[in-house]
Motif scaffolding. Structure first.
Motif, PDB file in Angstrom:
ATOM      1  N   ALA A 114      -2.402   2.498  45.588  1.00  0.00           N
ATOM      2  CA  ALA A 114      -2.914   3.853  45.357  1.00  0.00           C
ATOM      3  C   ALA A 114      -3.916   3.844  44.213  1.00  0.00           C
ATOM      4  O   ALA A 114      -3.732   3.129  43.229  1.00  0.00           O
ATOM      5  CB  ALA A 114      -1.755   4.799  45.023  1.00  0.00           C
ATOM      6  N   SER A 169     -11.060   7.473  45.302  1.00  0.00           N
ATOM      7  CA  SER A 169     -11.473   7.497  46.708  1.00  0.00           C
ATOM      8  C   SER A 169     -12.874   8.106  46.795  1.00  0.00           C
ATOM      9  O   SER A 169     -13.138   9.153  46.213  1.00  0.00           O
ATOM     10  CB  SER A 169     -10.488   8.332  47.528  1.00  0.00           C
ATOM     11  N   VAL A 172      -4.232  11.159  46.670  1.00  0.00           N
ATOM     12  CA  VAL A 172      -2.779  10.949  46.657  1.00  0.00           C
ATOM     13  C   VAL A 172      -2.060  11.896  45.705  1.00  0.00           C
ATOM     14  O   VAL A 172      -0.839  12.038  45.777  1.00  0.00           O
ATOM     15  CB  VAL A 172      -2.403   9.487  46.317  1.00  0.00           C
ATOM     16  N   LEU A 220       1.706  11.640  47.001  1.00  0.00           N
ATOM     17  CA  LEU A 220       2.351  10.361  46.689  1.00  0.00           C
ATOM     18  C   LEU A 220       3.866  10.531  46.624  1.00  0.00           C
ATOM     19  O   LEU A 220       4.618   9.708  47.161  1.00  0.00           O
ATOM     20  CB  LEU A 220       1.801   9.804  45.372  1.00  0.00           C
ATOM     21  N   ILE A 227       4.576   0.952  43.390  1.00  0.00           N
ATOM     22  CA  ILE A 227       3.245   1.530  43.548  1.00  0.00           C
ATOM     23  C   ILE A 227       2.278   0.637  42.792  1.00  0.00           C
ATOM     24  O   ILE A 227       2.450   0.395  41.590  1.00  0.00           O
ATOM     25  CB  ILE A 227       3.202   2.974  43.025  1.00  0.00           C
ATOM     26  N   THR A 236      -1.354   0.125  41.463  1.00  0.00           N
ATOM     27  CA  THR A 236      -2.616   0.792  41.168  1.00  0.00           C
ATOM     28  C   THR A 236      -3.486  -0.122  40.322  1.00  0.00           C
ATOM     29  O   THR A 236      -3.136  -1.273  40.057  1.00  0.00           O
ATOM     30  CB  THR A 236      -2.383   2.166  40.509  1.00  0.00           C
ATOM     31  N   ASP A 280      -6.649   5.703  36.764  1.00  0.00           N
ATOM     32  CA  ASP A 280      -5.378   5.481  37.445  1.00  0.00           C
ATOM     33  C   ASP A 280      -4.164   5.573  36.523  1.00  0.00           C
ATOM     34  O   ASP A 280      -3.034   5.332  36.963  1.00  0.00           O
ATOM     35  CB  ASP A 280      -5.411   4.142  38.188  1.00  0.00           C
ATOM     36  N   ILE A 320      -1.846   7.866  38.165  1.00  0.00           N
ATOM     37  CA  ILE A 320      -0.968   7.267  39.187  1.00  0.00           C
ATOM     38  C   ILE A 320       0.239   6.622  38.515  1.00  0.00           C
ATOM     39  O   ILE A 320       1.381   6.770  38.969  1.00  0.00           O
ATOM     40  CB  ILE A 320      -1.730   6.201  40.014  1.00  0.00           C
ATOM     41  N   SER A 332      -1.356   4.138  50.728  1.00  0.00           N
ATOM     42  CA  SER A 332      -0.926   5.403  50.129  1.00  0.00           C
ATOM     43  C   SER A 332      -1.502   6.614  50.840  1.00  0.00           C
ATOM     44  O   SER A 332      -1.136   7.752  50.534  1.00  0.00           O
ATOM     45  CB  SER A 332      -1.333   5.451  48.653  1.00  0.00           C
ATOM     46  N   ASP A 333      -2.409   6.368  51.811  1.00  0.00           N
ATOM     47  CA  ASP A 333      -2.987   7.511  52.532  1.00  0.00           C
ATOM     48  C   ASP A 333      -2.223   7.819  53.821  1.00  0.00           C
ATOM     49  O   ASP A 333      -2.763   8.394  54.753  1.00  0.00           O
ATOM     50  CB  ASP A 333      -4.481   7.293  52.817  1.00  0.00           C
TER      51      ASP A 333
END
Length: 269
Positions: free
Chosen positions: A11, A15, A22, A32, A50, A52, A58, A61, A101-102
């Protein structure tokens, strides 16, 4: 055969089409969170992580991972194969599952089926997925590989698309790896007609609508439940239908020998 299974959810916030996707909210929680909630429903004994990047963006995240009680591993921003491999190494995995993660609507039952297929004959497969060819609705992507398979890939892969997408080196080299694939039980190919993944704003609106319809009634809803909902309420299906069949393959058909043009939509209408 050692059996520590690690699910790596990659993740990041950056993007290009839908930044921070997420972390978008659904029913009071991040996408997420909702995805991890679904991953925790699978029957197999697994560890979740996870993965990242080290980029400052991030940090969010990493903080969300901490909040929801899932370990976070941080590595390369662009080289996802390296990030994936080093996460698996750090957590002493024997088998590594790649789930993007999508895929917040991913069906835990489909994950179970892919893992069961992989473990049915111990040692028979280096890699099993439900993507080659894909027959499930896009957004139910499951890939499992042995640690030895992932390490060989990490050592040998060199093309940009192999580093960025983690597993193409494996399925592009069937002579080097024993590869299995699981197809949709019905024998249908729903991969080009149904899109449950998130890459565009319309995808977010679709996913949000599905959760709002199904989750309050049954928080463990399945892929079949989603398909039934879309049959009953085609307006929800049409929210992101223009992107059905659109995936990253379309930009690499000249580099991929195992992907055919009909396995991706080349233009968006």
């Amino acid at each position: 055969m050692a059996n520590k299974i690690l699910i790596v959810v990659q993740a990041r916030m950056s993007s290009s089409r839908l930044p921070g996707k997420v972390m978008l909210p659904v029913l009071g929680e991040s996408l997420l969170f909702r995805m991890v909630e679904r991953l925790k429903m699978i029957r197999h004994e697994v560890q979740l992580v996870i993965a990242t990047s080290l980029a400052a963006d991030d940090d969010m995240i990493a903080q969300e991972s901490l909040r929801i009680g899932v370990p976070c591993f941080r590595g390369s921003l662009e080289n996802l194969l390296d990030r994936h491999y080093k996460a698996a190494l750090y957590f002493n995995a024997d088998h590594v599952v790649k789930i993007p993660s999508d895929c917040p609507l991913i069906d835990p039952g489909i994950i179970n089926d892919v893992l069961t297929h992989y473990f049915a004959s111990p040692g028979q497969f280096d890699y099993v997925s439900n993507l080659h060819p894909a027959t499930f609705p896009d957004g139910n992507d499951v890939e499992i590989m042995s640690m030895a398979c992932l390490e060989k890939t990490w050592r040998e892969a060199g093309r940009l698309l192999e580093l960025e997408h983690t597993t193409p080196y494996i399925w592009e080299n069937p002579k080097k790896f024993s590869i299995g694939n699981l197809v949709c039980r019905k024998g249908d190919d729903l991969s080009m007609s149904h899109r449950f993944t998130i890459d565009y704003e319309a995808d977010y609106q679709f996913i949000k609508a599905v959760f709002e319809e199904l989750y309050p009634v049954n928080s463990t809803f399945s892929c079949e439940d989603i398909l039934n909902l879309l049959a009953e309420k085609p307006g929800i299906y049409h929210i992101n239908a223009q992107y059905a069949g659109v995936n990253w393959y379309r930009n690499h058909l000249n580099e991929l020998t195992t992907i055919l043009p009909e396995q991706t939509k080349l233009t968006i209408h």
